[in-house]
Design an enzyme around this catalytic site. Sequence first.
Site, mmCIF file in Angstrom:
data_model
loop_
_atom_site.group_PDB
_atom_site.id
_atom_site.type_symbol
_atom_site.label_atom_id
_atom_site.label_comp_id
_atom_site.label_asym_id
_atom_site.label_seq_id
_atom_site.Cartn_x
_atom_site.Cartn_y
_atom_site.Cartn_z
ATOM 1 N N LYS A 195 0.843 -1.195 0.000
ATOM 2 C CA LYS A 195 0.000 0.000 0.000
ATOM 3 C C LYS A 195 0.890 1.262 0.000
ATOM 4 O O LYS A 195 2.107 1.157 -0.013
ATOM 5 C CB LYS A 195 -0.963 -0.049 1.189
ATOM 6 C CG LYS A 195 -1.788 -1.372 1.267
ATOM 7 C CD LYS A 195 -2.885 -1.445 0.220
ATOM 8 C CE LYS A 195 -3.503 -2.813 -0.017
ATOM 9 N NZ LYS A 195 -4.275 -3.421 1.027
HETATM 10 C C1 PLP Z 1 -5.181 -4.601 1.536
HETATM 11 C C2 PLP Z 1 -6.668 -4.543 1.612
HETATM 12 C C3 PLP Z 1 -7.394 -4.845 2.787
HETATM 13 C C4 PLP Z 1 -6.799 -5.510 3.986
HETATM 14 O O1 PLP Z 1 -5.696 -4.949 4.514
HETATM 15 P P1 PLP Z 1 -4.658 -5.811 5.371
HETATM 16 O O2 PLP Z 1 -3.838 -4.734 6.000
HETATM 17 O O3 PLP Z 1 -3.902 -6.665 4.431
HETATM 18 O O4 PLP Z 1 -5.431 -6.598 6.368
HETATM 19 C C5 PLP Z 1 -8.754 -4.610 2.799
HETATM 20 N N1 PLP Z 1 -9.406 -4.151 1.721
HETATM 21 C C6 PLP Z 1 -8.763 -3.887 0.560
HETATM 22 C C7 PLP Z 1 -9.543 -3.380 -0.596
HETATM 23 C C8 PLP Z 1 -7.375 -4.109 0.473
HETATM 24 O O5 PLP Z 1 -6.743 -3.880 -0.689
#
Ligand code: PLP
Length: 396
Positions: A195
Amino acid sequence: MSTLALHGGAPVRSALLPYGRQMIDDTDVSAVVAALTSDFLTTGPAVERFERAFASFVGAKHAVAVSNGTAALHVAAAAAGVRAGDRVVTTPLTFVASANCARYQGATPVFADVHRDTLTIDPAQVDDACRAGARAIVTVDYAGLPSDLDDLLAICQARGAVLIEDAAHAVGATYRGRTVGSVAHLTTFSLHPVKQMTTGEGGVITTNDDAMATAMRRFRNHGITLTAAEREKRHAWAYDVEDLGYNYRLTDVQCALGLSQMAKLPGYLARRRDIAAAFDAALADLPTLERPARCADRDSSWHLYVVRLNLDRLTTGRAEIFAALRAENIGVNVHYVPVPWHSTFAGTPGAGRGHWPIAEAEYERLLTLPLWPGMSDADVADVVTAVRKVLGAFTK
Ligand SMILES: *Cc1c(COP(=O)(O)O)cnc(C)c1O
């Protein structure tokens, strides 16, 4: 034209370029080392500092740091009042966690189809899905492009639902002049390494609602009414556990990394924008693909650069294009297999294939190209060269 690596030719790159990757430099390392040798490894001052910095960045009153983005969604669903028997409307084109947050609370996820152009949830479809009642809407800012937040807020107002914005893709995106995180009732973020910024694993929920912020701080800490720091201040040991809660805390070590990353976030976001603009320009003339949609009233944070293949102009399907690009050492990906297709959803409404015509048709054409701030101009050029090489070889 040179032979495809898939057919034994030389690949465009000698090593795989991943679709996403973290940026960690010496200041991040120093920040983590300082936190490791401080008095607090968890529940200390770095957590509060990080929360204040994050809230200020998005322009929200409160930020609550939690252990990951999935926990952030669970915390938000609980704060929204999602309980057993409730319905929660979400998009079929997302990571499974957007739907699972309803199930963690014993509620049922209900899907509503997406817009053909933006791939974010279509408010008209949401309104239909809400007719049978909905406690919350979980909208997803697909690839970093904000959802139709004002329309969704209007639906929430009319139907008595809470808007949870899953902005796991959208740190730093803007909607009608406002930063994502300050618009919906509750906005959740992920700090996973792919991210925009990372704490290894981590998540944040932002809100302007004081009562929800208090409830979320308790929920992430077992439902305990007083934190250890508050008890210490009062010289008291007693506390009550008012509700079922979890241990979803983020450590001071991670928050120190988060603070250090936040200082560089504007630069990361700018580099993502520049790479997206470079892809847009370099792929504009290709009739075999469609570039990501842009909207005049919002700016994507460019978590993903997702193209759509014009399959009617190609001699093969997405699977072979994907394999050919991977053979060129371009780490393409697909976001996402429609959530209702996963076997764990069997028995929930709209599960299986054939219910979500737009999301399902677009899914067959989606291809995510590598995009992360550490990519050099040469990496960007490699992606373009490989895409042109592969699509050229399969053009009708
Ligand atoms: C990455 C992601 C999550 C979850 O995040 P984590 O930190 O991996 O638990 C939830 N929703 C979307 C759309 C994502 O891309």
